[in-house]
Write an enzyme that holds these catalytic residues in place. Structure first.
Site, mmCIF file in Angstrom:
data_model
loop_
_atom_site.group_PDB
_atom_site.id
_atom_site.type_symbol
_atom_site.label_atom_id
_atom_site.label_comp_id
_atom_site.label_asym_id
_atom_site.label_seq_id
_atom_site.Cartn_x
_atom_site.Cartn_y
_atom_site.Cartn_z
ATOM 1 N N LYS A 121 0.820 -1.214 0.000
ATOM 2 C CA LYS A 121 0.000 0.000 0.000
ATOM 3 C C LYS A 121 0.863 1.277 0.000
ATOM 4 O O LYS A 121 2.072 1.221 0.288
ATOM 5 C CB LYS A 121 -0.938 -0.035 1.212
ATOM 6 C CG LYS A 121 -1.934 -1.205 1.169
ATOM 7 C CD LYS A 121 -2.934 -1.111 2.317
ATOM 8 C CE LYS A 121 -3.930 -2.251 2.263
ATOM 9 N NZ LYS A 121 -4.975 -2.128 3.313
ATOM 10 N N ARG A 140 -2.557 -14.548 4.684
ATOM 11 C CA ARG A 140 -3.242 -13.783 5.737
ATOM 12 C C ARG A 140 -2.477 -13.916 7.067
ATOM 13 O O ARG A 140 -2.385 -12.964 7.838
ATOM 14 C CB ARG A 140 -4.686 -14.276 5.915
ATOM 15 C CG ARG A 140 -5.583 -14.059 4.711
ATOM 16 C CD ARG A 140 -6.009 -12.646 4.506
ATOM 17 N NE ARG A 140 -6.749 -12.112 5.613
ATOM 18 C CZ ARG A 140 -7.339 -10.905 5.590
ATOM 19 N NH1 ARG A 140 -7.248 -10.139 4.525
ATOM 20 N NH2 ARG A 140 -7.989 -10.467 6.636
ATOM 21 N N TYR A 200 -12.500 -1.528 -3.741
ATOM 22 C CA TYR A 200 -13.002 -1.693 -2.375
ATOM 23 C C TYR A 200 -14.523 -1.537 -2.277
ATOM 24 O O TYR A 200 -15.046 -1.272 -1.192
ATOM 25 C CB TYR A 200 -12.303 -0.701 -1.435
ATOM 26 C CG TYR A 200 -10.895 -1.136 -1.059
ATOM 27 C CD1 TYR A 200 -10.680 -2.222 -0.205
ATOM 28 C CD2 TYR A 200 -9.787 -0.475 -1.555
ATOM 29 C CE1 TYR A 200 -9.394 -2.631 0.145
ATOM 30 C CE2 TYR A 200 -8.485 -0.884 -1.208
ATOM 31 C CZ TYR A 200 -8.314 -1.953 -0.351
ATOM 32 O OH TYR A 200 -7.039 -2.350 -0.002
ATOM 33 N N HIS A 225 -2.175 -5.423 1.507
ATOM 34 C CA HIS A 225 -3.487 -6.069 1.325
ATOM 35 C C HIS A 225 -3.242 -7.551 1.078
ATOM 36 O O HIS A 225 -2.249 -7.925 0.456
ATOM 37 C CB HIS A 225 -4.190 -5.462 0.104
ATOM 38 C CG HIS A 225 -5.387 -6.249 -0.345
ATOM 39 N ND1 HIS A 225 -6.621 -6.110 0.249
ATOM 40 C CD2 HIS A 225 -5.533 -7.214 -1.291
ATOM 41 C CE1 HIS A 225 -7.475 -6.941 -0.327
ATOM 42 N NE2 HIS A 225 -6.856 -7.629 -1.268
ATOM 43 N N THR A 272 -5.535 -6.850 10.819
ATOM 44 C CA THR A 272 -5.792 -5.574 10.124
ATOM 45 C C THR A 272 -5.192 -4.401 10.895
ATOM 46 O O THR A 272 -4.562 -3.517 10.308
ATOM 47 C CB THR A 272 -7.323 -5.359 9.984
ATOM 48 O OG1 THR A 272 -7.895 -6.535 9.407
ATOM 49 C CG2 THR A 272 -7.632 -4.154 9.130
ATOM 50 N N ARG A 279 2.526 -6.717 8.901
ATOM 51 C CA ARG A 279 1.888 -5.517 9.462
ATOM 52 C C ARG A 279 2.504 -5.124 10.803
ATOM 53 O O ARG A 279 2.628 -3.936 11.110
ATOM 54 C CB ARG A 279 0.380 -5.741 9.570
ATOM 55 C CG ARG A 279 -0.309 -5.585 8.204
ATOM 56 C CD ARG A 279 -1.746 -6.010 8.241
ATOM 57 N NE ARG A 279 -2.485 -5.630 7.041
ATOM 58 C CZ ARG A 279 -3.682 -6.123 6.728
ATOM 59 N NH1 ARG A 279 -4.272 -6.984 7.526
ATOM 60 N NH2 ARG A 279 -4.283 -5.746 5.620
ATOM 61 N N ASN A 283 -2.007 0.326 6.683
ATOM 62 C CA ASN A 283 -1.518 -0.948 7.226
ATOM 63 C C ASN A 283 -0.667 -1.781 6.249
ATOM 64 O O ASN A 283 -0.658 -2.999 6.305
ATOM 65 C CB ASN A 283 -2.673 -1.755 7.827
ATOM 66 C CG ASN A 283 -3.710 -2.143 6.799
ATOM 67 O OD1 ASN A 283 -3.590 -1.784 5.638
ATOM 68 N ND2 ASN A 283 -4.713 -2.887 7.216
ATOM 69 N N PHE A 319 -15.389 3.875 7.127
ATOM 70 C CA PHE A 319 -14.032 4.268 6.727
ATOM 71 C C PHE A 319 -13.818 4.223 5.211
ATOM 72 O O PHE A 319 -12.712 4.433 4.728
ATOM 73 C CB PHE A 319 -12.989 3.375 7.418
ATOM 74 C CG PHE A 319 -13.173 1.898 7.163
ATOM 75 C CD1 PHE A 319 -12.704 1.306 5.995
ATOM 76 C CD2 PHE A 319 -13.820 1.098 8.100
ATOM 77 C CE1 PHE A 319 -12.859 -0.057 5.760
ATOM 78 C CE2 PHE A 319 -13.992 -0.267 7.875
ATOM 79 C CZ PHE A 319 -13.507 -0.843 6.689
ATOM 80 N N GLU A 351 -9.522 -10.160 -7.708
ATOM 81 C CA GLU A 351 -8.585 -9.053 -7.478
ATOM 82 C C GLU A 351 -7.374 -9.156 -8.401
ATOM 83 O O GLU A 351 -6.888 -8.150 -8.915
ATOM 84 C CB GLU A 351 -8.163 -9.041 -6.004
ATOM 85 C CG GLU A 351 -9.333 -8.659 -5.090
ATOM 86 C CD GLU A 351 -9.069 -8.879 -3.605
ATOM 87 O OE1 GLU A 351 -9.988 -8.618 -2.812
ATOM 88 O OE2 GLU A 351 -7.963 -9.330 -3.234
#
Ligand code: GDP
Length: 139
Positions: A11, A87, A51, A117, A93, A104, A114, A59, A128
């Site tokens: 990100k 994950r 998203y 993704h 998150t 993270r 964060n 948010f 995606e």
């Protein structure tokens, strides 16, 4: 049946902070093969589309603004049990809740900024990945 691919983005916060190399290093060390990769920048429209599933969340506006605020690195990754294992590698998150050793925990600034993704299902990994890459760009 579980597939062996997932989709990730590094990100804007992590790109800005110079963490592309560090994050790719952790991804490689965890045994993922890079199937496709590109650096790009999302328009607000494209970030909103990506998203869209979160459009009712409070948010959403902040998320779209953040994800279109700078460059990102998009990639498709391959490994047995890719979605679940990735994950685990990225962690919770909110980095405050992320375990030691996760991406993270090491690189994220906050629940919004964060660092990475990771797809949450095989179906979303496919959708995606197709959002960013054509068949000619996957190896
Ligand atoms: P993920 O699957 O762990 O990425 O988390 P979610 O699917 O729940 O949320 C998607 C993304 O929205 C997260 O990675 C964050 O960047 C962002 N996000 C989630 N919760 C919040 C929040 O409370 N505030 C802000 N600003 N962003 C959030």
């Amino acid at each position: 049946m579980a597939t062996n691919r997932t989709f990730t983005m590094i990100k804007p916060d992590a790109v800005e902070n110079g963490h592309i190399g560090g994050i790719l290093d952790k991804i490689n060390a965890a045994g993922f093969r890079i199937v496709a990769m590109k650096m790009t920048r999302l328009s607000t429209q494209k970030a909103g589309e990506f998203y869209a599933v979160h459009s009712a969340r409070p948010f959403y506006g902040e998320l779209v603004e953040f994800m279109s605020s700078g460059h990102i690195v998009a990639a498709i990754l391959e490994k047995t049990n890719a979605v679940e294992d990735f994950r685990k590698l990225i962690g919770a998150t909110n980095p405050a809740n992320a375990e030691e050793g996760t991406i993270r925990k090491q690189y994220a600034e906050s629940i919004g900024r964060n660092a990475v993704h990771g797809s949450d299902s095989d179906e979303n990994a496919q959708i995606e990945g197709d959002f960013f890459f054509s068949g000619l760009e996957k190896f």
